[in-house]
Design an enzyme around this catalytic site. Structure first.
Site, PDB file in Angstrom:
ATOM      1  CG  HIS A   1      -2.076   0.926   1.115  1.00 48.78           C
ATOM      2  ND1 HIS A   1      -2.040   2.252   1.485  1.00 48.78           N
ATOM      3  CD2 HIS A   1      -3.335   0.714   0.672  1.00 48.78           C
ATOM      4  CE1 HIS A   1      -3.225   2.802   1.299  1.00 48.78           C
ATOM      5  NE2 HIS A   1      -4.022   1.888   0.804  1.00 48.78           N
ATOM      6  CG  PHE A   2      -0.657   2.306  -3.055  1.00 49.13           C
ATOM      7  CD1 PHE A   2      -1.574   1.346  -3.480  1.00 49.13           C
ATOM      8  CD2 PHE A   2      -1.126   3.413  -2.383  1.00 49.13           C
ATOM      9  CE1 PHE A   2      -2.927   1.527  -3.265  1.00 49.13           C
ATOM     10  CE2 PHE A   2      -2.481   3.592  -2.148  1.00 49.13           C
ATOM     11  CZ  PHE A   2      -3.381   2.644  -2.586  1.00 49.13           C
TER      12      PHE A   2
END
Length: 151
Positions: A54-55
């Site tokens: 993420h991410f």
């Protein structure tokens, strides 16, 4: 003018919350007044496991974890205000209203959670919460928590 500052270190937080790594999201309590408010801190590290996905290449703290950190702060405020749970009791995150995300939280940030007690009605306690980084609001929400016996 003198103030009576109440702080809690991680050892005291671990006595109050059931959460453990990787889900303990409160590192220290900076100040609180029983039945009124609590200020806590979460130091956001690139080593947090959720940043892997993420991410990739652009790590951002998931918004739901900002809310969870605020909810954990409300739990600490509740426990310090009305006492620890009795055997067989749990404190549940029961609801959320008016959640707004204003800006991303990234590794290296120090997130301050400020929660205030609003009211208790029919077994639900309502809190207002705000999360800040560098004095700027990153998230705000109204949260409800319920203290109940396990089934």
């Amino acid at each position: 003018m003198t103030t009576n500052t109440h702080t809690l270190q991680i050892e005291e937080i671990l006595e109050l919350l059931p959460h453990r790594f990787p889900f303990l999201l409160v590192d220290r309590v900076l100040d609180f007044e029983e039945g009124r408010f609590l200020r806590a801190v979460k130091n956001v590290s690139v080593n947090e496991p959720f940043f892997q996905g993420h991410f990739p290449g652009k790590p951002i703290l998931p918004g739901v974890l900002i809310l969870e950190a605020m909810a954990q702060a409300t739990g600490i405020l509740a426990f310090k205000s009305v006492g620890k749970l009795e055997p067989g009791e749990l404190y549940y995150f029961a609801g959320i209203d008016e959640a707004r995300f204003k800006r991303p939280v990234v590794p290296g940030d120090q997130m301050i959670m400020e929660v205030t007690f609003e009211k208790t009605r029919r077994g639900l306690t309502r809190f207002k919460g705000v999360a800040l980084v560098d004095g700027k609001v990153v998230c705000e929400a109204t949260m409800m928590c319920a203290r109940s016996r396990e089934a």
